[in-house]
Design a protein around this motif. Structure first.
Motif, short mmCIF file in Angstrom:
data_model
loop_
_atom_site.label_atom_id
_atom_site.label_comp_id
_atom_site.label_asym_id
_atom_site.label_seq_id
_atom_site.Cartn_x
_atom_site.Cartn_y
_atom_site.Cartn_z
N VAL A 148 0.87 -1.18 0.00
CA VAL A 148 0.00 0.00 0.00
C VAL A 148 0.90 1.23 0.00
CG1 VAL A 148 -1.79 1.28 1.23
CG2 VAL A 148 -1.82 -1.24 1.22
N VAL A 149 0.70 2.09 -0.97
CA VAL A 149 1.61 3.21 -1.20
C VAL A 149 0.86 4.54 -1.19
CG1 VAL A 149 3.04 4.27 -3.01
CG2 VAL A 149 3.21 1.82 -2.57
N MET A 150 1.38 5.51 -0.46
CA MET A 150 0.95 6.90 -0.71
C MET A 150 1.96 7.42 -1.71
SD MET A 150 1.57 10.27 -0.57
CE MET A 150 0.46 10.98 -1.81
N GLY A 151 1.47 7.80 -2.90
CA GLY A 151 2.41 8.36 -3.86
C GLY A 151 1.77 8.57 -5.21
N GLY A 152 2.45 9.34 -6.03
CA GLY A 152 2.00 9.59 -7.38
C GLY A 152 0.84 10.57 -7.44
N SER A 153 0.46 10.86 -8.68
CA SER A 153 -0.67 11.78 -8.88
C SER A 153 -1.37 11.43 -10.18
CB SER A 153 -0.17 13.24 -8.93
OG SER A 153 0.75 13.40 -10.00
N LEU A 154 -2.65 11.65 -10.20
CA LEU A 154 -3.41 11.43 -11.44
C LEU A 154 -3.09 12.54 -12.44
CD1 LEU A 154 -6.86 10.55 -9.83
CD2 LEU A 154 -5.16 8.95 -10.73
N ALA A 187 -2.61 5.43 -3.01
CA ALA A 187 -3.38 6.63 -2.64
C ALA A 187 -2.60 7.82 -3.21
CB ALA A 187 -3.51 6.75 -1.13
N PRO A 188 -2.99 8.33 -4.39
CA PRO A 188 -2.28 9.45 -5.00
C PRO A 188 -2.65 10.78 -4.34
CG PRO A 188 -4.11 8.83 -6.40
CD PRO A 188 -4.13 7.88 -5.23
N LEU A 189 -1.97 11.82 -4.76
CA LEU A 189 -2.21 13.15 -4.17
C LEU A 189 -3.70 13.51 -4.15
CD1 LEU A 189 0.55 15.43 -5.74
CD2 LEU A 189 0.44 14.58 -3.38
N GLU A 190 -4.41 13.14 -5.21
CA GLU A 190 -5.77 13.67 -5.38
C GLU A 190 -6.71 13.27 -4.24
OE1 GLU A 190 -3.87 12.59 -7.81
OE2 GLU A 190 -3.81 14.33 -9.16
N VAL A 191 -6.56 12.04 -3.71
CA VAL A 191 -7.48 11.69 -2.60
C VAL A 191 -7.10 12.46 -1.33
CG1 VAL A 191 -8.30 9.47 -3.49
CG2 VAL A 191 -6.20 9.54 -2.14
N GLY A 192 -5.83 12.79 -1.19
CA GLY A 192 -5.44 13.65 -0.06
C GLY A 192 -6.01 15.05 -0.23
N ASN A 193 -5.98 15.53 -1.46
CA ASN A 193 -6.51 16.88 -1.72
C ASN A 193 -8.04 16.93 -1.54
OD1 ASN A 193 -3.88 17.54 -2.36
ND2 ASN A 193 -4.18 17.32 -4.57
N ASN A 287 -11.16 8.39 -5.93
CA ASN A 287 -12.05 9.26 -5.14
C ASN A 287 -12.16 8.72 -3.72
OD1 ASN A 287 -13.18 11.42 -6.91
ND2 ASN A 287 -13.83 9.66 -8.14
N VAL A 288 -12.49 9.62 -2.80
CA VAL A 288 -12.71 9.22 -1.40
C VAL A 288 -13.89 10.02 -0.87
CG1 VAL A 288 -11.12 10.97 -0.46
CG2 VAL A 288 -11.62 8.91 0.89
N GLU A 289 -14.68 9.36 0.01
CA GLU A 289 -15.80 10.05 0.67
C GLU A 289 -15.19 10.92 1.78
OE1 GLU A 289 -19.53 8.83 -1.03
OE2 GLU A 289 -19.02 10.21 0.56
#
Ligand code: RIB
Ligand code: CA
Length: 306
Positions: A148-154, A187-193, A287-289
Motif C-alpha cells: 500500500v503506497v501513498m504516492g503519485g498523482s493522477l 493513494a495518490p495526491l488527489e485523494v489527499g486533496n 475518489n474518497v468520501e
C-alpha cells in the motif's frame, strides 16, 4: 479479530507522524516493524522523529533504520513543508525508544515477513527500501499480501510539475515496485486533496490528550495546505485504504514511472484510459468520501487519548 501484520516505511514528516499514530492505535493493524527512511528530511531527522513519536505514543514495534539516500538520483527533501527537523512545532520529551542499527531495514523486513503468513508493506515515503527488499528477497514476495503506497498523482505534482514527492525522491525505486507483480494499492495526491482536514476537526485535537495536542501543534507548522484552508493528510489516506477501503473508489490501472525524461523525471503515469495498452499493475484510489474519511480520522485519533 486477528490483526493485519504491517510494516511501515516512513519519512516523518508531519503527515507521517499522524499516519504512524493511526496505524499503531488501530484495532485492525499490528505494526510489526517501522523503518525510518530519508525523504521529507534526512535519515538522521526521520530516525530521531520516529524515536520521539514512539516514546510519546508509548508503543514499541521493532524500529530498524532504512536507507539514507535513493538508489541513483541525488537526494531531495521537503523541509519547506515539514520544517528543518521534519516535525517542527512541538517540544517532544527526550526519546527513550531507539532504532536498532545492528541490521538493515531490508534484513528486518525479511525476518518479519517470515514470522507471519501474510504481511502488508506500507510505503508512505520514498520506496527505496521496499524496492531493495523486492530485489534481495524474491523468495519472500509470496508472503506479501500487498503493498500500500501513498504516492503519485493522477495529474499535477506537488514536487515537480507532474511529479509527487515520494516517487520523485526515488523514481527508480518506484518503478521497481510497480514492476514487481505484487498486488499494489495506491493513494495518490488527489485523494489527499479531496479529504483535507478542516479547522473544525483540527480544533478537536487540542482536547484529545497529549498526542492530540502534539498533532495540533505540528499542524501549525505544516505547510501542505493550511489550518484554515484545510491540511493535506496524504499518508493517513494510505492507512485508511487498508482499514476503511469502503470509503474509496478504486480503479485498476497501469502505473508507469518516468525515469528517463528530464522535465518529467519521477512523474507517475496512471493510465486510467488504457492508452498504453498495458496490463493493470495497481488498484488506484481515484475518489474518497471526504466526510467518512474525516469521521474515521478523528475517531481513530480519539483512541490515542490515554
Ligand atoms: O507527496 C506527499 C508525500 O511526500 C507524503 O508521504 C509526505 O509525507 C511526503 O513524504
Ligand atoms: Ca511521508
Amino acid at each position: 479479530m486477528k490483526k493485519r501484520p504491517v510494516i511501515l516505511s516512513t519519512d516523518p514528516g508531519i503527515d507521517d507522524a499522524v499516519a504512524i499514530a493511526l496505524a499503531l492505535f488501530s484495532e485492525e493493524l499490528e505494526v510489526k516493524l517501522i523503518c525510518p527512511i530519508f525523504g521529507n528530511v534526512s535519515l538522521e531527522h526521520t530516525k530521531a522523529n520516529t524515536e520521539k513519536l514512539l516514546t510519546l505514543y508509548q508503543k514499541t514495534p521493532r524500529v530498524v533504520l532504512g536507507s539514507s539516500r535513493p538508489l541513483l538520483r541525488e537526494t531531495i527533501n521537503a523541509s519547506e513543508i515539514h520544517g528543518e527537523s521534519g516535525m517542527d512545532g512541538y517540544e517532544f520529551p527526550e526519546a527513550t525508544i531507539f532504532a536498532d542499527e545492528s541490521q538493515t531495514a531490508v534484513e528486518a523486513m525479511h525476518e518479519v515477513v517470515n514470522e507471519a503468513e501474510k504481511t502488508t508493506l506500507v510505503g508512505i515515503g520514498p520506496l527505496t527500501d521496499i524496492a531493495l527488499f523486492i530485489h534481495l528477497y524474491p523468495q519472500d514476495l509470496a508472503k506479501i499480501d500487498r503493498i500500500v503506497v501513498m504516492g503519485g498523482s493522477l495529474g499535477r505534482g506537488n514536487y515537480g510539475v507532474l511529479s509527487e514527492f515520494n516517487f520523485a525522491a526515488d523514481p527508480e525505486a518506484a518503478k521497481i515496485v510497480f514492476n514487481s507483480g505484487i498486488p499494489i494499492q495506491v493513494a495518490p495526491l488527489e485523494v489527499g486533496n479531496q479529504a483535507k482536514i478542516m479547522p473544525k476537526i483540527t480544533n478537536r485535537l487540542k482536547s484529545m490528550g497529549e498526542i492530540g495536542e502534539m498533532i495540533y501543534q505540528l499542524f501549525s507548522k505544516y505547510r501542505s495546505g493550511s489550518v484554515d484552508a484545510g491540511l493535506n493528510m496524504y499518508d493517513a489516506l494510505a492507512i485508511a485504504l487498508i482499514v476503511k477501503p469502503e470509503i474509496f473508489e478504486m480503479v485498476s490501472a497501469r502505473v508507469e514511472i518516468e525515469t528517463t525524461a528530464s522535465l518529467t523525471y519521477g512523474a507517475s503515469l496512471i493510465d486510467l484510459n488504457n492508452y498504453l495498452d498495458l496490463p493493470a499493475n495497481a488498484e488506484v484510489a481515484v475518489n474518497v468520501e471526504a466526510s467518512l474519511f474525516e469521521q474515521w480520522f478523528i475517531d481513530s485519533l480519539a483512541k490515542t487519548a490515554k
